[in-house]
Design a protein around this motif. Structure first.
Motif, short mmCIF file in Angstrom:
data_model
loop_
_atom_site.label_atom_id
_atom_site.label_comp_id
_atom_site.label_asym_id
_atom_site.label_seq_id
_atom_site.Cartn_x
_atom_site.Cartn_y
_atom_site.Cartn_z
N ILE A 219 -13.80 -5.85 3.95
CA ILE A 219 -12.65 -5.14 3.38
C ILE A 219 -11.63 -4.73 4.45
O ILE A 219 -10.50 -4.37 4.11
N LEU A 220 -12.03 -4.77 5.72
CA LEU A 220 -11.11 -4.36 6.78
C LEU A 220 -9.79 -5.14 6.74
O LEU A 220 -8.71 -4.52 6.83
N PRO A 221 -9.81 -6.47 6.60
CA PRO A 221 -8.52 -7.18 6.53
C PRO A 221 -7.66 -6.74 5.35
O PRO A 221 -6.44 -6.65 5.47
N TYR A 222 -8.30 -6.44 4.21
CA TYR A 222 -7.54 -5.97 3.05
C TYR A 222 -6.86 -4.63 3.36
O TYR A 222 -5.68 -4.44 3.02
N VAL A 223 -7.61 -3.72 3.97
CA VAL A 223 -7.06 -2.40 4.28
C VAL A 223 -5.89 -2.52 5.25
O VAL A 223 -4.81 -1.93 5.04
N LEU A 224 -6.08 -3.31 6.29
CA LEU A 224 -5.01 -3.48 7.28
C LEU A 224 -3.81 -4.20 6.68
O LEU A 224 -2.66 -3.88 7.01
N ASP A 225 -4.06 -5.15 5.79
CA ASP A 225 -2.96 -5.86 5.15
C ASP A 225 -2.15 -4.94 4.24
O ASP A 225 -0.94 -5.11 4.09
N ILE A 226 -2.82 -3.97 3.62
CA ILE A 226 -2.09 -2.99 2.80
C ILE A 226 -1.14 -2.18 3.68
O ILE A 226 0.01 -1.90 3.31
N ILE A 227 -1.62 -1.80 4.87
CA ILE A 227 -0.75 -1.08 5.81
C ILE A 227 0.43 -1.97 6.22
O ILE A 227 1.58 -1.51 6.32
N VAL A 228 0.15 -3.25 6.45
CA VAL A 228 1.22 -4.20 6.78
C VAL A 228 2.26 -4.26 5.67
O VAL A 228 3.47 -4.29 5.92
N VAL A 229 1.79 -4.25 4.43
CA VAL A 229 2.71 -4.29 3.28
C VAL A 229 3.63 -3.07 3.27
O VAL A 229 4.85 -3.19 3.09
N PHE A 230 3.07 -1.89 3.50
CA PHE A 230 3.89 -0.68 3.50
C PHE A 230 4.89 -0.70 4.67
O PHE A 230 6.04 -0.28 4.51
N LEU A 231 4.46 -1.19 5.83
CA LEU A 231 5.38 -1.30 6.97
C LEU A 231 6.50 -2.30 6.66
O LEU A 231 7.67 -2.07 7.01
N ALA A 232 6.14 -3.40 6.02
CA ALA A 232 7.14 -4.42 5.68
C ALA A 232 8.14 -3.88 4.67
O ALA A 232 9.35 -4.17 4.75
N ARG A 233 7.68 -3.09 3.72
CA ARG A 233 8.59 -2.50 2.74
C ARG A 233 9.55 -1.51 3.41
O ARG A 233 10.73 -1.43 3.06
#
Length: 325
Positions: A219-233
């Protein structure tokens, strides 16, 4: 959708996925697979209503018809408003497929497959694949000739959708897999418990520990990718305000650095987990090795790094141009 609204939506989705995983263990006949949601539950409800009596049967038939014609009704509305595309005829196909899906969910005994227990899964998978295919192509056609502002808005919502998928990956797919693995180990092996009067130790405990570690690594990649999504937004919002402002450049650089850290930590922790599992494998009753070849992730990280460099260069060129003027 603002960040707090998106966070609320993701929290509700996570809670719903956890609840579904719990119900899947206790009420497997009604919650067999997430891909069949909500058709399986609707079918069960309509079946109970139909068997309740003559009036209930009529009501069930009416509800069945109303649910099935929803996609066709959307096509009719778009056609009436003269906003339909040739692709929208797929809504009629989706409507027919919805009728079939609901019918067999109401009467699961009529659904015969070569592989037992896959009927509802195959129906749900087929329906969602057709529906998502239509929606994705429709979105592509909508944004094909869009301007910059419209594309930014579309990407903003797309990133929000990606975060929804990632949350499902954590609390739906991976959590469900963890519970399934725990159940498999528990049923397939007889644990030997040792106690010293204070602590109780089972020979299955190391296996359980590594299953949870495997879950964390997954699940670590999913969690980090969610943070990436918020940064990208956040970056998109800053770019929409002013592409050349310092905040846009800093957010782009922050996003690129975080992407590098995300990819490196994901690969590194996977390797560490494999080494630990290899060391303790003699006491484990189930092995779950993680072998990742993140070619697309690496390409994405390089693209983000290049994008950050471009923004920095464009800012410098604009500053030089302003000084020249």
């Amino acid at each position: 959708m603002k960040e707090r609204h998106l966070f609320t939506l993701l929290s509700v989705e996570a809670a719903a996925c956890v609840l579904f995983c719990i119900l899947q263990r206790s009420l497997s006949g009604l919650f067999s697979t997430l891909i069949a949601f909500p058709f399986e539950q609707i079918g069960a409800g309509l079946r109970v209503l139909s068997l309740s009596g003559a009036v209930g049967n009529v009501v069930a038939i009416i509800l069945y018809m109303l649910l099935g014609i929803i996609p066709a009704g959307i096509w009719g509305f778009l056609h009436w408003r003269k906003k339909s595309e040739p692709l929208d005829f797929m809504l009629l196909v989706i409507s027919a497929l919805l009728f079939v899906t609901l019918y067999y969910m109401i009467n699961p005994g009529l659904l015969s497959t070569g592989v037992p227990g896959t009927g509802k899964w195959s129906l749900g998978s087929t329906f969602y694949s057709v529906l998502l295919g239509y929606l994705l192509i429709r979105i592509l056609l909508y944004y094909k000739n869009a301007g910059t502002e419209k594309l930014q808005k579309g990407l903003w919502f797309l990133l929000g959708t990606v975060s929804v998928v990632l949350v499902y990956g954590i609390f739906g797919q991976e959590l469900g897999g963890l519970l399934q693995n725990l159940e498999t180990v528990q049923k397939g092996n007889t644990g030997i418990e040792l106690s010293d009067g204070f602590f109780t130790f089972s020979n299955l405990t190391p296996t359980y520990v590594f299953l949870f570690l495997h879950f964390a690594v997954r699940i670590l990649p999913y969690v980090l990718d969610i943070i990436v999504v918020f940064l990208a937004r956040r970056l998109l919002a800053a770019m929409k305000e002013n592409l050349y402002q310092e905040e846009s450049v800093k957010l782009a650089e922050k996003l690129s650095h975080f992407c590098v850290w995300t990819l490196a930590s994901t690969i590194g922790l996977g390797a560490v987990f494999n080494l630990l599992q290899l060391f303790f494998q003699s006491s484990l009753y189930q092995l779950e090795y993680v072998v990742a070849v993140p070619v697309f992730s690496l390409a994405f990280v390089l693209a983000v790094l290049l994008f950050a460099k471009y923004i920095r260069e464009m800012q410098r060129l604009k500053e030089d141009n302003d000084l020249f003027i």
